[in-house]
Structures are given as C-alpha cells and as structure tokens.
Design an enzyme around this catalytic site. Structure first.
Site, PDB file in Angstrom:
ATOM      1  N   LYS A  26      -8.997 -26.556  36.258  1.00  0.00           N
ATOM      2  CA  LYS A  26      -7.873 -27.502  36.220  1.00  0.00           C
ATOM      3  C   LYS A  26      -6.531 -26.798  36.433  1.00  0.00           C
ATOM      4  O   LYS A  26      -5.684 -27.242  37.225  1.00  0.00           O
ATOM      5  CB  LYS A  26      -7.877 -28.228  34.871  1.00  0.00           C
ATOM      6  CG  LYS A  26      -6.639 -29.006  34.563  1.00  0.00           C
ATOM      7  CD  LYS A  26      -6.473 -30.179  35.497  1.00  0.00           C
ATOM      8  CE  LYS A  26      -5.043 -30.652  35.496  1.00  0.00           C
ATOM      9  NZ  LYS A  26      -4.911 -32.062  35.740  1.00  0.00           N
ATOM     10  N   CYS A  31       2.753 -31.919  34.726  1.00  0.00           N
ATOM     11  CA  CYS A  31       1.546 -31.164  35.073  1.00  0.00           C
ATOM     12  C   CYS A  31       1.881 -29.930  35.893  1.00  0.00           C
ATOM     13  O   CYS A  31       1.754 -28.804  35.427  1.00  0.00           O
ATOM     14  CB  CYS A  31       0.606 -32.049  35.875  1.00  0.00           C
ATOM     15  SG  CYS A  31       0.349 -33.638  35.116  1.00  0.00           S
TER      16      CYS A  31
HETATM   17  N1  SAJ Z   1       5.963 -32.618  45.375  1.00  0.00           N
HETATM   18  C1  SAJ Z   1       6.745 -32.079  46.393  1.00  0.00           C
HETATM   19  N2  SAJ Z   1       6.177 -31.928  47.616  1.00  0.00           N
HETATM   20  C2  SAJ Z   1       4.895 -32.292  47.887  1.00  0.00           C
HETATM   21  C3  SAJ Z   1       4.097 -32.822  46.850  1.00  0.00           C
HETATM   22  C4  SAJ Z   1       4.667 -32.980  45.600  1.00  0.00           C
HETATM   23  O1  SAJ Z   1       7.917 -31.735  46.181  1.00  0.00           O
HETATM   24  O2  SAJ Z   1       4.469 -32.141  49.037  1.00  0.00           O
HETATM   25  C5  SAJ Z   1       6.547 -32.763  44.032  1.00  0.00           C
HETATM   26  C6  SAJ Z   1       6.610 -34.212  43.561  1.00  0.00           C
HETATM   27  O3  SAJ Z   1       7.753 -34.862  44.040  1.00  0.00           O
HETATM   28  C7  SAJ Z   1       6.623 -34.018  42.066  1.00  0.00           C
HETATM   29  C8  SAJ Z   1       5.726 -32.788  41.871  1.00  0.00           C
HETATM   30  O4  SAJ Z   1       5.691 -32.123  43.110  1.00  0.00           O
HETATM   31  O5  SAJ Z   1       7.918 -33.717  41.590  1.00  0.00           O
HETATM   32  C9  SAJ Z   1       4.314 -33.099  41.417  1.00  0.00           C
HETATM   33  O6  SAJ Z   1       3.822 -34.234  42.100  1.00  0.00           O
HETATM   34  P1  SAJ Z   1       2.333 -34.352  42.645  1.00  0.00           P
HETATM   35  O7  SAJ Z   1       2.192 -35.668  43.278  1.00  0.00           O
HETATM   36  O8  SAJ Z   1       1.999 -33.161  43.472  1.00  0.00           O
HETATM   37  O9  SAJ Z   1       1.435 -34.185  41.370  1.00  0.00           O
HETATM   38  P2  SAJ Z   1       1.390 -34.909  39.929  1.00  0.00           P
HETATM   39  O10 SAJ Z   1       2.126 -34.050  38.963  1.00  0.00           O
HETATM   40  O11 SAJ Z   1       1.758 -36.337  40.001  1.00  0.00           O
HETATM   41  O12 SAJ Z   1      -0.183 -34.825  39.663  1.00  0.00           O
HETATM   42  C10 SAJ Z   1      -0.837 -33.560  39.717  1.00  0.00           C
HETATM   43  C11 SAJ Z   1      -2.106 -33.697  40.563  1.00  0.00           C
HETATM   44  N3  SAJ Z   1      -2.666 -32.392  40.841  1.00  0.00           N
HETATM   45  C12 SAJ Z   1      -2.984 -31.992  42.077  1.00  0.00           C
HETATM   46  O13 SAJ Z   1      -2.784 -32.659  43.058  1.00  0.00           O
HETATM   47  C13 SAJ Z   1      -3.613 -30.654  42.217  1.00  0.00           C
HETATM   48  C14 SAJ Z   1      -3.106 -34.582  39.842  1.00  0.00           C
HETATM   49  O14 SAJ Z   1      -4.337 -34.624  40.543  1.00  0.00           O
HETATM   50  C15 SAJ Z   1      -3.339 -34.059  38.426  1.00  0.00           C
HETATM   51  O15 SAJ Z   1      -4.248 -34.888  37.715  1.00  0.00           O
HETATM   52  C16 SAJ Z   1      -2.008 -34.072  37.713  1.00  0.00           C
HETATM   53  O16 SAJ Z   1      -1.131 -33.164  38.390  1.00  0.00           O
HETATM   54  C17 SAJ Z   1      -2.209 -33.629  36.273  1.00  0.00           C
HETATM   55  O17 SAJ Z   1      -2.175 -34.496  35.383  1.00  0.00           O
HETATM   56  O18 SAJ Z   1      -2.466 -32.445  36.042  1.00  0.00           O
END
Ligand code: SAJ
Length: 402
Positions: free
Chosen positions: A207, A261
């Site tokens: 994870k 996360c």
């Molecule tokens: N973000 C960017 N650029 C991107 C993707 C995301 O700047 O290309 C930013 C988002 O705006 C946000 C942050 O990253 O601020 C995180 O967003 P996210 O959509 O990547 O992830 P979370 O935090 O919503 O969810 C993540 C997920 N993990 C992965 O994709 C590996 C989810 O599957 C997990 O269950 C979750 O963390 C968790 O609870 O751990």
C-alpha cells in the site's frame, strides 16, 4: 452461518469506513458503524452523509432504510471488526498511530473467539502485528488461535470509491496463514476484483509503495512544469507530446500534492528507512515545494496591480471532491490572505460554506477579479476558455484553460 448473515462493526465512518459500511449493508450484512463525532453518527442514522462522493448518498440511505446499517459512538459485538481510522503523521513526519491504538483498545472488550479483526487504515510496516495484534494479545485474546487479524489496505480513489471498492483487486495479509485465509474468504464475498493473499507486513508495504510510486511520478511532472515555465514552453503540451511515446506516461503537474494519502504515506517509508528512501523523500520535497513556486508566480503578477483582486478557483485537494485535507489549494489561498497579496475571492463549488472564506459563485469571482488563480480542475472550471477570461491575468496551475 452464511457470510451474509454475519455482523460487522466498522470503526471510523470517514471516506473509507462509510462507503465500506454502507456497501456491506446493501450486500446483506448487518453493519454497525462507529464514529467519535455525534454529528456524523446522527447524520448517518437519518440516512444522510457528511462527505461528497458520487452515489454514496443513495447507498447509505438504502442501507439505513433496510435496517442493515446503524451508527453509534460505541462499538457492539460482531463477527468482523474493520478498523478504518486515520493514520496521519505528527512532528517531523513520524506516523501517528494513536487512532489505530485507540480503535483496537475500544473493540478489544467486544471481541469473542472466532472473530476477525481487519486493519484497513494505511499503516507503517509492522502496525498490524506490532500494534493491533499485540494490543489484543495483551488483553488476553489468542491471536492466531481463535481471533484472526489481518491487514487489507484500502486502495480506492476518492471520486470513484464505490466503483473501486468492488472492482479493484485487494491485497490481504494476515498475521498468520489462518488469519489471511479467513480475511480472504470475507473479501471474496463482495469484491469482484481478485483477492490476493500475502503477509501483513507485505500488504502494508504494498500500500505504501502504491502511493509513493504515484507521488514520485507527480513530482516528476511538477519538476518538469517548473523547468518548462522557465523556458517559456507549455508544460502540458510537452507532456502530451512526450506521452505519445509508447513507453512514456507522465502524470499532470498541479499546485502541489494534497489529500490524506499521497502527501502522507510516503513519509511512513522514509521514517522507517531514512538512509535508503532518498528518491521517495526528494519526491515529497519537490511536491511540497510546488505551492511556494505558485505563490511566487502570483506575487509577481499581483505586483502589476495597485489593488489586485485575486480570484481563487478551488479549495479542495483535487477535482470534484469536497475534501480539504492537506490541500495545497487551501494552503495557497490562506497564505495569499494572510500575506495580504491582494483581495482574495474564492469559489469552491463542492462546499456549501467555509469557516474562513466566503464562497462566491464562479461568475462573480471571474467578473470581480484581476487575476484568476486556477487551483483545482473541478468540472465547472473545465468549461473556462481563454476567451471567457479574456481581460484577466490567468495563472492556471492545472493546465485546463483552453
Ligand atoms: N495529482 C496531481 N497530478 C496527477 C495526479 C494527482 O497533481 O497527475 C494530485 C491531486 O490533485 C491530489 C493528489 O495528487 O492533490 C492526490 O490525488 P490522487 O488522485 O492521485 O490520489 P488520492 O489521494 O485521491 O488517492 C490515492 C490513490 N492512490 C493511488 O492512485 C496509488 C488511491 O487509490 C488510494 O486509495 C488513496 O490514495 C489512499 O487512500 O491511499
């Protein structure tokens, strides 16, 4: 007893606990959810929800109306206990396991032989064994003999939680083989993805690895966006074109990484292995430095105006959610306000209100602002075009204005 006649007690009714509890309630389990907030408990018992997540309202309403989901401040006896409480960090990025400890202590007195205890909270390596199983054992439970303990990290994406809860593969690691098997059997009753068996420690690192991997990749995109800006080329165009290579898949730059996360979990690896986790630490630092870079851009533009009005679009940590935890957008808006860079106007379509900022309609913010600071790629903002913002200075941290 068939699985669906079993009772389940879910600790923590937040972004993971509530969707899980209500899903299980609609699958025929009798579920009791526990939360420390009386308001949350009252809202759920009335069939309502306290977070924004597509279709969650329908699921909770249906689970509560069928009598299969109740909420309370205290646990009850059950066949299965699921711990879904926060695991933030404290001080110098050290994991704070106090919620997991507290939840384990709270359920201990309700646990009977034959019960299964699952830790779903994202946890540092060793937590399932060294915290959950150890506390239960100290309380006289025979872990591995008649009480089963396993880690099954949640991996759902906010905004797609209900789909991913069912469709994603799950990694299940028990503190011993029997615990693993009992937990795998449980997840197989409602997960359509594959349920993959391993050890608790491996599941914990899997994870953390997933989120650290994403963090490192976002850091790459963020670093690139700063390089591109210096060179006066469009970072999003660079990425779009580079991604046409069959083996390149760069993520999107933004104002920084938020949420509870990805901005948190990689530190659990760093704190356990500070010598080895150099790349993971640097990625965290790159992503954490991005808001300051955006701040500098806004200051530079604001200097051009006598009394600049800065319209900030979005407070949430990412698109189409109401979650403000670790949100770089919120932090930036707070900083703009506290440093008096200009008059700050805010639009956040996913929130009804905010304790610090008056939330205004999008059209009003655009009309009254000199500078538009686009922080979150919420759906209504994606309709904005250079023409609709024609006489404004636009700082588009998400690269969405056409
Ligand atoms: N973000 C960017 N650029 C991107 C993707 C995301 O700047 O290309 C930013 C988002 O705006 C946000 C942050 O990253 O601020 C995180 O967003 P996210 O959509 O990547 O992830 P979370 O935090 O919503 O969810 C993540 C997920 N993990 C992965 O994709 C590996 C989810 O599957 C997990 O269950 C979750 O963390 C968790 O609870 O751990």
């Amino acid at each position: 007893m068939s699985d669906q006649t079993k009772t389940i007690c879910v600790l923590g009714l937040g972004y993971i606990g509530l969707p899980t509890a209500s899903l299980l309630g609609t699958k025929g389990y009798r579920v009791h959810g526990v939360d420390v907030s009386p308001d949350v408990v009252a809202t759920i018992n009335s069939g309502g929800i306290h977070i924004v997540e597509p279709d969650l309202d329908i699921l909770v309403k249906s689970a509560v109306q069928s009598g299969n989901l109740t909420a309370g401040l205290e646990p009850v006896e059950a066949d299965i206990f699921i711990i879904a409480v926060p695991t933030p960090f404290k001080g110098d990025h050290e994991p704070d396991l106090s919620y997991v400890e507290q939840a384990t202590k709270t359920i201990s007195q309700f646990i009977k032989p034959g019960n299964l205890v699952i830790l779903e909270s994202t946890s540092p390596i060793g937590t399932t064994d060294e915290v959950v199983a150890t506390i239960l054992q100290q309380d006289g439970h025979k872990v591995g003999e008649d009480v089963y303990v396993a880690h099954c990290p949640e991996r759902v994406l906010p905004g797609r939680i209900l789909i991913e809860l069912v469709q994603n593969d799950r990694v299940v690691g028990g503190v011993d083989e029997e615990s693993t098997q009992v937990a795998v059997d449980f997840y197989e009753t409602f997960v359509r993805g594959e349920v993959l068996a391993t050890s608790a420690k491996t599941a914990e690192l899997v994870k953390l690895t997933e989120n650290a991997y994403r963090d490192v990749n976002i850091a790459f995109a963020n670093e690139l966006s700063m390089i591109a800006e210096t060179e006066e080329v469009n970072a999003w165009e660079v990425i779009e074109l580079a991604n046409r290579h069959p083996r390149v898949n760069i993520l999107q730059p933004g104002p920084g990484v938020g949420g509870h996360c990805i901005a948190v979990d990689p530190w659990f690896i760093v704190s356990r292995a500070p010598e080895q986790a150099k790349l993971i630490r640097t990625a965290r630092e790159v992503n954490d430095s991005k808001p300051q870079w955006v701040m500098a851009q806004v200051r530079k533009q604001a200097d051009r105006f006598k009394n600049p009005v800065i319209g900030c679009l979005g407070l949430a940590f990412k698109a189409d959610v109401d979650d403000l935890r670790e949100s770089p957008a919120l932090n930036l808006v707070q900083q703009l306000q506290s440093e008096d860079v200009g008059q700050v106007l805010v639009c956040e379509p996913n929130l009804k209100q905010h304790s610090e900022f008056e939330l205004l309609p999008l059209a009003e913010v655009i009309k009254k602002s000199d500078i538009i600071l686009l922080l979150v790629d919420h759906k209504p903002f994606k309709k904005l075009t250079a023409t609709s913002l024609n006489n404004k200075v636009v700082i588009d941290t998400r690269g969405i204005v056409k």
